[in-house]
Design a protein around this motif. Structure first.
Motif, PDB file in Angstrom:
ATOM      1  N   GLU A  12       0.891  -1.368   0.070  1.00  0.00           N
ATOM      2  CA  GLU A  12      -0.018   0.073  -0.095  1.00  0.00           C
ATOM      3  C   GLU A  12       0.974   1.227  -0.045  1.00  0.00           C
ATOM      4  O   GLU A  12       0.500   2.250  -0.649  1.00  0.00           O
ATOM      5  N   ARG A  13       2.214   1.251   0.801  1.00  0.00           N
ATOM      6  CA  ARG A  13       2.897   2.442   0.866  1.00  0.00           C
ATOM      7  C   ARG A  13       3.493   2.724  -0.725  1.00  0.00           C
ATOM      8  O   ARG A  13       3.448   3.899  -1.159  1.00  0.00           O
ATOM      9  N   TYR A  53      11.493  -6.448  -3.652  1.00  0.00           N
ATOM     10  CA  TYR A  53      10.413  -5.883  -4.585  1.00  0.00           C
ATOM     11  C   TYR A  53      10.035  -4.529  -3.752  1.00  0.00           C
ATOM     12  O   TYR A  53       9.544  -3.508  -4.136  1.00  0.00           O
ATOM     13  N   TYR A  54       9.738  -4.753  -2.504  1.00  0.00           N
ATOM     14  CA  TYR A  54       9.049  -3.894  -1.652  1.00  0.00           C
ATOM     15  C   TYR A  54      10.318  -2.649  -1.264  1.00  0.00           C
ATOM     16  O   TYR A  54       9.897  -1.953  -0.058  1.00  0.00           O
ATOM     17  N   ARG A  55      11.519  -3.030  -1.358  1.00  0.00           N
ATOM     18  CA  ARG A  55      12.636  -2.106  -0.939  1.00  0.00           C
ATOM     19  C   ARG A  55      12.704  -2.192   0.460  1.00  0.00           C
ATOM     20  O   ARG A  55      12.940  -0.942   0.983  1.00  0.00           O
ATOM     21  N   THR A  56      12.726  -3.015   1.190  1.00  0.00           N
ATOM     22  CA  THR A  56      12.946  -3.335   2.486  1.00  0.00           C
ATOM     23  C   THR A  56      13.878  -4.357   2.743  1.00  0.00           C
ATOM     24  O   THR A  56      14.468  -5.152   1.992  1.00  0.00           O
ATOM     25  N   ALA A  68      12.334   0.164   8.154  1.00  0.00           N
ATOM     26  CA  ALA A  68      11.971  -0.480   6.909  1.00  0.00           C
ATOM     27  C   ALA A  68      12.991  -0.220   5.848  1.00  0.00           C
ATOM     28  O   ALA A  68      12.725  -0.742   4.777  1.00  0.00           O
ATOM     29  N   SER A  69      13.890   0.443   6.301  1.00  0.00           N
ATOM     30  CA  SER A  69      14.690   1.022   5.243  1.00  0.00           C
ATOM     31  C   SER A  69      15.709  -0.061   4.870  1.00  0.00           C
ATOM     32  O   SER A  69      16.327  -0.423   5.718  1.00  0.00           O
TER      33      SER A  69
END
Length: 132
Positions: A12-13, A53-56, A68-69
């Motif tokens: 969702e982000r 994919y979600y860059r985490t 989350a970074s």
């Protein structure tokens, strides 16, 4: 927060629907739904794909950290290149840049410069026009 909740939160982000994210991840919408509802747990390979994919990080997805970074203190910030980021996240284009997220910084910069070159060449080109 559960793994499924974190997956949904990251999706969702980035403003993705389940269908868009599933396509980007190379899985079915049903599979993604099961992961997000905690009905199914991803294997280590799938967990890594989610993180990329979600860059985490997988640690974030598993609840081991609330950060989350993916790159703490990394010199590059892809938010400087929103159009490039949108381009590489398109499943039709992403194959060409599939290694971008895991590439060393100098390789990332090279890929961004190549993309800028392509975009400059395509500027003003309309569908059906020949490539320059």
């Amino acid at each position: 927060m559960s793994l499924g909740n974190r997956l949904r939160e990251r999706r969702e982000r980035f403003g993705k629907t389940q269908l868009e994210a599933a396509r980007g991840l190379g899985i079915s919408n049903v599979q993604l739904s099961r992961y997000e509802s905690d009905d199914r747990k991803p294997d280590p390979e799938m967990l890594g794909r989610f993180a990329e994919y979600y860059r985490t990080t997988t640690d974030y997805l598993l609840g081991r950290t609330d950060n989350a970074s993916p790159d703490m203190g990394a010199p590059s910030d892809n938010r400087e290149y929103p159009a490039f980021e949108e381009f590489i996240n398109n499943p039709e284009h992403g194959v060409f840049f599939k290694d971008y997220l895991n590439a060393p910084e100098e390789r990332k910069e090279e890929m961004r410069r190549f993309w800028e070159f392509i975009m400059e060449k395509e500027k003003g080109r309309k569908p059906g026009d020949k490539q320059k």
